[in-house]
Write a protein that holds these residues in place. Structure first.
Motif, PDB file in Angstrom:
ATOM      1  N   UNK A   1       1.545   3.805  -5.018  1.00 20.53           N
ATOM      2  CA  UNK A   1       2.919   4.272  -4.867  1.00 20.53           C
ATOM      3  C   UNK A   1       3.663   3.399  -3.860  1.00 20.53           C
ATOM      4  N   UNK A   2       3.048   3.068  -2.748  1.00 20.60           N
ATOM      5  CA  UNK A   2       3.666   2.214  -1.726  1.00 20.60           C
ATOM      6  C   UNK A   2       3.947   0.826  -2.295  1.00 20.60           C
ATOM      7  N   UNK A   3       3.020   0.312  -3.095  1.00 18.91           N
ATOM      8  CA  UNK A   3       3.210  -1.000  -3.726  1.00 18.91           C
ATOM      9  C   UNK A   3       4.420  -0.956  -4.651  1.00 18.91           C
ATOM     10  N   UNK A   4       4.562   0.109  -5.436  1.00 19.12           N
ATOM     11  CA  UNK A   4       5.707   0.250  -6.332  1.00 19.12           C
ATOM     12  C   UNK A   4       7.004   0.390  -5.546  1.00 19.12           C
ATOM     13  N   UNK A   5       6.999   1.133  -4.453  1.00 19.50           N
ATOM     14  CA  UNK A   5       8.211   1.347  -3.650  1.00 19.50           C
ATOM     15  C   UNK A   5       8.765   0.039  -3.089  1.00 19.50           C
ATOM     16  N   UNK A   6       7.904  -0.930  -2.827  1.00 21.01           N
ATOM     17  CA  UNK A   6       8.380  -2.239  -2.382  1.00 21.01           C
ATOM     18  C   UNK A   6       9.225  -2.895  -3.476  1.00 21.01           C
ATOM     19  N   UNK A   7       8.839  -2.725  -4.739  1.00 18.45           N
ATOM     20  CA  UNK A   7       9.629  -3.265  -5.853  1.00 18.45           C
ATOM     21  C   UNK A   7      10.956  -2.533  -5.983  1.00 18.45           C
ATOM     22  N   UNK A   8      10.923  -1.217  -5.794  1.00 16.99           N
ATOM     23  CA  UNK A   8      12.146  -0.410  -5.868  1.00 16.99           C
ATOM     24  C   UNK A   8      13.159  -0.884  -4.833  1.00 16.99           C
ATOM     25  N   UNK A   9      12.684  -1.263  -3.664  1.00 18.75           N
ATOM     26  CA  UNK A   9      13.583  -1.713  -2.596  1.00 18.75           C
ATOM     27  C   UNK A   9      14.064  -3.153  -2.803  1.00 18.75           C
ATOM     28  N   UNK A  10      13.620  -3.798  -3.869  1.00 19.80           N
ATOM     29  CA  UNK A  10      14.067  -5.163  -4.156  1.00 19.80           C
ATOM     30  C   UNK A  10      13.212  -6.238  -3.527  1.00 19.80           C
ATOM     31  N   UNK A  11      12.121  -5.858  -2.886  1.00 21.72           N
ATOM     32  CA  UNK A  11      11.230  -6.816  -2.237  1.00 21.72           C
ATOM     33  C   UNK A  11       9.807  -6.635  -2.782  1.00 21.72           C
ATOM     34  N   UNK A  12       9.575  -6.994  -4.064  1.00 20.22           N
ATOM     35  CA  UNK A  12       8.233  -6.758  -4.616  1.00 20.22           C
ATOM     36  C   UNK A  12       7.162  -7.524  -3.850  1.00 20.22           C
ATOM     37  N   UNK A  13       6.059  -6.843  -3.591  1.00 18.20           N
ATOM     38  CA  UNK A  13       4.918  -7.470  -2.932  1.00 18.20           C
ATOM     39  C   UNK A  13       4.018  -8.039  -4.023  1.00 18.20           C
ATOM     40  N   UNK A  14       3.942  -9.346  -4.086  1.00 14.36           N
ATOM     41  CA  UNK A  14       3.128 -10.000  -5.121  1.00 14.36           C
ATOM     42  C   UNK A  14       1.666 -10.005  -4.682  1.00 14.36           C
ATOM     43  N   UNK A  15       0.829  -9.548  -5.591  1.00 21.74           N
ATOM     44  CA  UNK A  15      -0.606  -9.476  -5.318  1.00 21.74           C
ATOM     45  C   UNK A  15      -1.352 -10.092  -6.494  1.00 21.74           C
ATOM     46  N   UNK A  16      -2.588 -10.429  -6.274  1.00 20.65           N
ATOM     47  CA  UNK A  16      -3.441 -10.889  -7.363  1.00 20.65           C
ATOM     48  C   UNK A  16      -4.267  -9.713  -7.853  1.00 20.65           C
ATOM     49  N   UNK A  17      -4.295  -9.559  -9.166  1.00 16.27           N
ATOM     50  CA  UNK A  17      -5.026  -8.474  -9.802  1.00 16.27           C
ATOM     51  C   UNK A  17      -6.132  -9.103 -10.638  1.00 16.27           C
ATOM     52  N   UNK A  18      -7.346  -8.615 -10.499  1.00 18.36           N
ATOM     53  CA  UNK A  18      -8.463  -9.102 -11.314  1.00 18.36           C
ATOM     54  C   UNK A  18      -9.006  -7.955 -12.139  1.00 18.36           C
ATOM     55  N   UNK A  19      -9.204  -8.225 -13.418  1.00 17.87           N
ATOM     56  CA  UNK A  19      -9.818  -7.268 -14.336  1.00 17.87           C
ATOM     57  C   UNK A  19     -11.213  -7.794 -14.624  1.00 17.87           C
ATOM     58  N   UNK A  20     -12.232  -7.018 -14.281  1.00 17.35           N
ATOM     59  CA  UNK A  20     -13.615  -7.443 -14.450  1.00 17.35           C
ATOM     60  C   UNK A  20     -14.250  -6.661 -15.592  1.00 17.35           C
ATOM     61  N   UNK A  21     -14.803  -7.377 -16.555  1.00 17.88           N
ATOM     62  CA  UNK A  21     -15.629  -6.747 -17.588  1.00 17.88           C
ATOM     63  C   UNK A  21     -17.036  -6.681 -17.032  1.00 17.88           C
ATOM     64  N   UNK A  22     -17.684  -5.540 -17.212  1.00 16.23           N
ATOM     65  CA  UNK A  22     -19.014  -5.331 -16.665  1.00 16.23           C
ATOM     66  C   UNK A  22     -20.042  -5.244 -17.784  1.00 16.23           C
ATOM     67  N   UNK A  23     -21.266  -5.633 -17.470  1.00 15.68           N
ATOM     68  CA  UNK A  23     -22.377  -5.549 -18.421  1.00 15.68           C
ATOM     69  C   UNK A  23     -22.720  -4.084 -18.663  1.00 15.68           C
ATOM     70  N   UNK A  24     -23.669  -3.837 -19.545  1.00 18.19           N
ATOM     71  CA  UNK A  24     -24.062  -2.475 -19.892  1.00 18.19           C
ATOM     72  C   UNK A  24     -24.550  -1.679 -18.689  1.00 18.19           C
ATOM     73  N   UNK A  25     -25.020  -2.371 -17.635  1.00 17.71           N
ATOM     74  CA  UNK A  25     -25.479  -1.647 -16.453  1.00 17.71           C
ATOM     75  C   UNK A  25     -24.321  -1.092 -15.628  1.00 17.71           C
ATOM     76  N   UNK A  26     -23.081  -1.487 -15.966  1.00 19.33           N
ATOM     77  CA  UNK A  26     -21.905  -0.992 -15.268  1.00 19.33           C
ATOM     78  C   UNK A  26     -21.680  -1.612 -13.909  1.00 19.33           C
TER      79      UNK A  26
END
Length: 162
Positions: free
Chosen positions: A93-118
């Motif tokens: 929510x805090x991350x989104x509120x920065x965008x609402x105020x016109x100052x988006x906080x740019x972050x790196x997002x990683x999506x990890x696929x995991x093996x069957x062991x999770x």
């Protein structure tokens, strides 16, 4: 006198997926994890919308010919939607509120696929310079028994697969 030959090295091991006729199971869509810079809590249930498209620019040579060539145009990246269980954590929510105020906080997002062991990472997509552009609250139903799920739409400038 016969010269002694050095023993031949065994052939290098090959990935089982490279063998003809070998069955390779696809990754399971439910074995994934999301990492966001600076976000400590997030119980994500779904990640959707990752796509990229190279725009096609039609081009007619000489202006009057019937042949239309196709040139590669700009890359268009889709926005992704994160769905997560509502908790007391206010990180997203805090991350989104920065965008609402016109100052988006740019972050790196990683999506990890995991093996069957999770646990074991087998594939990763890195979304660079990402920031939230849309938020959807959890639908509430006094007669329902579902978990409250909010969603956040993330836009990003580039991505890679690792």
């Amino acid at each position: 006198m016969a010269e002694a030959k050095a023993p031949e090295a065994p052939p290098p091991e090959q990935d089982p997926g490279a063998q003809p006729g070998a069955q390779v199971d696809p990754f399971r869509a439910y074995n994934f994890k999301l990492l966001i810079d600076g976000v400590n809590e997030g119980h994500f249930t779904q990640f959707d919308g990752l796509h990229a498209k190279v725009e096609v620019i039609p081009y007619r040579e000489g202006g009057g010919g019937t042949v239309v060539r196709k040139l590669a145009g700009p890359l268009r990246l889709g926005e992704v939607t994160l769905r997560y269980g509502l908790t007391r954590s206010s990180d997203l929510w805090t991350w989104f509120q920065a965008s609402v105020s016109g100052q988006p906080q740019r972050k790196n997002v990683s999506v990890l696929m995991l093996a069957m062991d999770g646990v074991t990472e087998v594939l990763r997509w890195n979304l660079l310079e990402a920031w939230p552009s849309e938020w959807h609250g959890a639908p509430l139903d006094a007669l329902g028994q579902l978990v409250a799920i909010e969603s956040l739409v993330i836009t990003f400038e580039s991505f890679n697969r690792g």
